[in-house]
Design a protein around this motif. Structure first.
Motif, short mmCIF file in Angstrom:
data_model
loop_
_atom_site.label_atom_id
_atom_site.label_comp_id
_atom_site.label_asym_id
_atom_site.label_seq_id
_atom_site.Cartn_x
_atom_site.Cartn_y
_atom_site.Cartn_z
N SER A 1 2.82 0.72 9.89
CA SER A 1 2.74 1.68 8.79
C SER A 1 4.05 1.70 8.00
CB SER A 1 2.43 3.06 9.37
OG SER A 1 2.41 4.03 8.37
N TYR B 1 7.53 12.05 6.21
CA TYR B 1 6.30 11.88 7.01
C TYR B 1 6.54 11.12 8.32
CZ TYR B 1 3.87 13.64 2.89
OH TYR B 1 3.46 14.42 1.85
N LYS C 1 3.52 16.49 -3.44
CA LYS C 1 2.37 16.59 -4.35
C LYS C 1 2.71 17.44 -5.57
CE LYS C 1 -1.26 15.52 -1.17
NZ LYS C 1 -0.45 14.97 -0.06
#
Ligand SMILES: *C/C=C(C)/C=C/C=C(C)/C=C/C1=C(C)CCCC1(C)C
Length: 239
Positions: free
Chosen positions: A138, A183, A223
């Motif tokens: 990832s 994250y 966001k």
């Protein structure tokens, strides 16, 4: 029926609630501002609103799920990311399109983000034992995205797209480099036994809680902040 109560020190529930409200408020803002946004930037501001709106709906469910079960809503979390991260790639494409971005660039960004998220999901759910391996895969996809935005096609196109697009892309690139790097920190915190020998929280329940709080903070920054950069570009751009 048992009455659900939030303990005062339940920071996980708190960040889910505040995340829901923040995403809702941001969506209302972006949608209402559309009517006084110039035609050239309307799609970009609309996409900003879609990102926070999709997140608002998922946060509404995640908050309920977490309150009812005390667990981490991993499934909703990843469904949300799978929809919103590609939309962020669309934002990069839209703002560099005027400088000649090709659709192939959009697909590259979307493909890399899907690899990043699907491998992360495997590491968090289906194949927990190999979470280090999935985390590394990832991370590789993540660095490819960082490369495209900082040094690759996105960076080059942004340079020739005029000063305001170049500036906005630079700010968004920082979001991807610093904001998105929060994250993997959440992932490491939530991995049982720690990752790469790093064990920040040893109690498994506490580790999951820490992970959710970190993800919730990161989502609000990335966001809403990302959307506001696009919004600012739509107001400042003279070109
Ligand atoms: C709105 C949601 C966003 C911007 C989500 C971004 C998610 C990431 C950048 C996740 C990255 C991960 C790694 C780089 C390694 C560990 C697994 C992930 C999926 C947490």
């Amino acid at each position: 029926m048992e009455h659900l109560k939030i303990a005062n020190d339940n920071y996980v529930a708190f960040t889910f609630f505040i995340g829901t409200m923040a995403m809702m408020a941001a969506s209302v803002f972006f949608f209402f501002e559309l009517s006084n946004t110039s035609k050239k930037w309307r799609t970009s501001v609309l996409v900003s609103g879609l990102i926070t709106f999709i997140a608002a709906v998922h946060y509404y469910y995640m908050r309920g799920y977490n309150l009812a079960t005390g667990d981490s809503p991993t499934f909703f979390r990843y469904v949300d990311w799978i929809l919103t991260v590609p939309l962020m790639c669309v934002e990069f494409y839209l703002i560099t399109k005027k400088a000649g971005a090709k659709i192939g660039l959009l697909w590259k960004l979307i493909a890399a983000s899907l690899v990043m998220l699907i491998t992360g999901y495997f590491g968090e759910t289906i194949d927990r034992d190999s979470s280090v391996l999935w985390g590394v895969l990832s991370g590789a996809a993540y660095f490819y995205i960082v490369y495209l935005i900082w040094f690759g096609e996105v960076a080059k196109l942004a340079q020739s797209a005029g000063p305001s697009v170049a500036k906005a892309t630079r700010v968004l690139a920082w979001f991807v480099l610093v904001g998105w790097a929060i994250y993997p920190l959440g992932y490491i915190l939530g991995t049982p036994g720690g990752l790469f020998g790093i064990q920040l929280v040893s109690d498994p329940a506490a580790a999951t809680h820490a992970m959710d709080i970190v993800y919730n903070i990161a989502d609000a920054i990335n966001k809403i902040g990302f959307g506001l950069v696009i919004y600012t570009l739509s107001r400042n751009s003279e070109d």
